[in-house]
Design an enzyme around this catalytic site. Structure first.
Site, PDB file in Angstrom:
ATOM      1  N   ARG A 164       0.257 -22.259  15.995  1.00  0.00           N
ATOM      2  CA  ARG A 164       0.167 -23.680  15.639  1.00  0.00           C
ATOM      3  C   ARG A 164       1.529 -24.223  15.207  1.00  0.00           C
ATOM      4  O   ARG A 164       1.626 -25.082  14.333  1.00  0.00           O
ATOM      5  CB  ARG A 164      -0.881 -23.905  14.532  1.00  0.00           C
ATOM      6  N   SER A 238     -10.738 -28.160  13.278  1.00  0.00           N
ATOM      7  CA  SER A 238     -10.348 -27.160  12.280  1.00  0.00           C
ATOM      8  C   SER A 238      -9.282 -27.727  11.352  1.00  0.00           C
ATOM      9  O   SER A 238      -8.216 -28.143  11.811  1.00  0.00           O
ATOM     10  CB  SER A 238      -9.810 -25.906  12.973  1.00  0.00           C
ATOM     11  N   GLU A 334      -3.723 -27.255   9.032  1.00  0.00           N
ATOM     12  CA  GLU A 334      -3.017 -27.491  10.290  1.00  0.00           C
ATOM     13  C   GLU A 334      -3.034 -28.983  10.611  1.00  0.00           C
ATOM     14  O   GLU A 334      -2.468 -29.421  11.598  1.00  0.00           O
ATOM     15  CB  GLU A 334      -3.605 -26.678  11.442  1.00  0.00           C
TER      16      GLU A 334
END
Length: 338
Positions: A164, A238, A334
């Site tokens: 990520r 997420s 994230e």
């Protein structure tokens, strides 16, 4: 370009947070983007580049200009017997690009089906799912430098992809605007079905002959069963990254928590699912007024309607503290929090 004053960003972020941009503009042409950046250099004001708004949490009004990238286009650059090279503009919806490739028989991104957001955001955080990351098929990223308006091309190696992560999130943060990507996809794909529940769903669907279409369908089915539709419940998928910890720490935790889940990765590290840590810390399905943690996936924080970004930010901080106290593991968002 038409710059609008005092525009609500509620329809432009998947959390559905109702904040305002002091100014708002949609950018449909590369030349318009370069003009906009030149004007910004002459009259500096805060500038926020927005794609699909699926990876951002607004906690306040934005005192500046929000530029929504709407660059469009998917085109075949070249091909040989085994591969195709495809160029996609930053404003294309990522899932639409995946569906285009699946229908054409171009393999490589079918495991990334139904990931929300735009093409431009994909390399920013090296999107990944079900054993595949975009770095595995990405050839180049085209991006305009904010300070000069010059279009530059970054190779895969120059993007320095990590979990990520990319240069656009760290050393070049806020220095470039991604305008497009080039992917190298396969006409003779190798299928990746080993991660998650893909094989189980393929069996349930009685798939006789494996194909990228079958894998894409399975991934869509899995994601739809686990993740809420942002059109119905505000969320950004997420919220946290899966942390990696040393193997020795994982073994110690296993003594205290025998059912802990982990996946070995490079350098004697183990990746631990953040959703499992959050669920074991008692957060799954918890609701606090207008916000909460999703009942089917603890990684997903939700806005049931009327929630504020600051409330979700506080909830995320409380979850981080709880997981750290219980497991000694620091989990990181994230999501881009503004």
């Amino acid at each position: 370009m038409h710059i609008q004053p005092e525009v609500s960003l509620k329809p432009h972020n998947t959390f559905g947070i109702d904040v305002k941009a002091q100014q708002f503009v949609e950018v449909h042409q590369l030349s318009d983007l370069q003009t906009l950046l030149k004007e910004q250099q002459q009259n500096p004001t805060p500038l926020l580049i927005l794609g699909g708004g699926s990876n951002v949490l607004f906690t306040r009004d934005f005192e500046g200009l929000v530029a929504k990238i709407k660059l469009k286009g998917i085109r075949l650059l070249r091909e040989d017997d085994s591969n195709v090279w495809l160029e996609a503009a930053a404003g294309e919806v990522w899932h639409d690009l995946v569906m285009h490739c699946v229908q054409k028989g171009y393999g490589g991104i079918e495991n990334l089906s139904l990931i929300p957001g735009t093409v431009g955001a994909a390399p920013m955080q090296n999107i990944g799912a079900y054993g595949v990351e975009i770095k595995q098929v990405l050839e180049t990223v085209q991006a305009v430098e904010r300070s000069t308006g010059v279009l530059k091309v970054f190779t895969n190696e120059e993007c320095k992809f990590g979990y990520r992560e990319s240069v656009f999130k760290n050393i070049y943060k806020d220095q470039f605007v991604i305008t497009g990507i080039t992917l190298k996809l396969s006409k003779k794909p190798t299928f990746n079905t080993s991660y998650g529940a893909i094989q189980e769903v393929l069996q349930t669907n009685q798939v006789k002959e494996l194909s990228i279409q079958a894998i894409s369908d399975a991934v869509c089915q899995i994601r739809s069963s686990k993740l809420p539709d942002p059109a119905k419940i505000g969320n950004a998928g997420s919220f946290f990254k899966n942390p990696t910890i040393p193997f020795t720490q994982f073994e110690q935790l296993k003594q205290a928590f025998p059912h802990i889940v982990g996946y070995p990765v490079a350098n004697s590290q183990v990746k631990v699912p953040a959703g499992w840590l959050i669920e074991q810390s008692g957060w799954k399905g918890k609701r606090f007024g207008h916000i909460g943690v999703h009942s089917r996936q603890a990684l997903v924080l939700v806005n049931y309607g009327g929630g504020e970004g600051s409330q979700i930010r506080q909830l995320s901080a409380d979850i981080q503290q709880s997981v750290l106290q219980k497991f000694g593991i620091a989990i990181q968002p994230e999501i881009n929090i503004i």
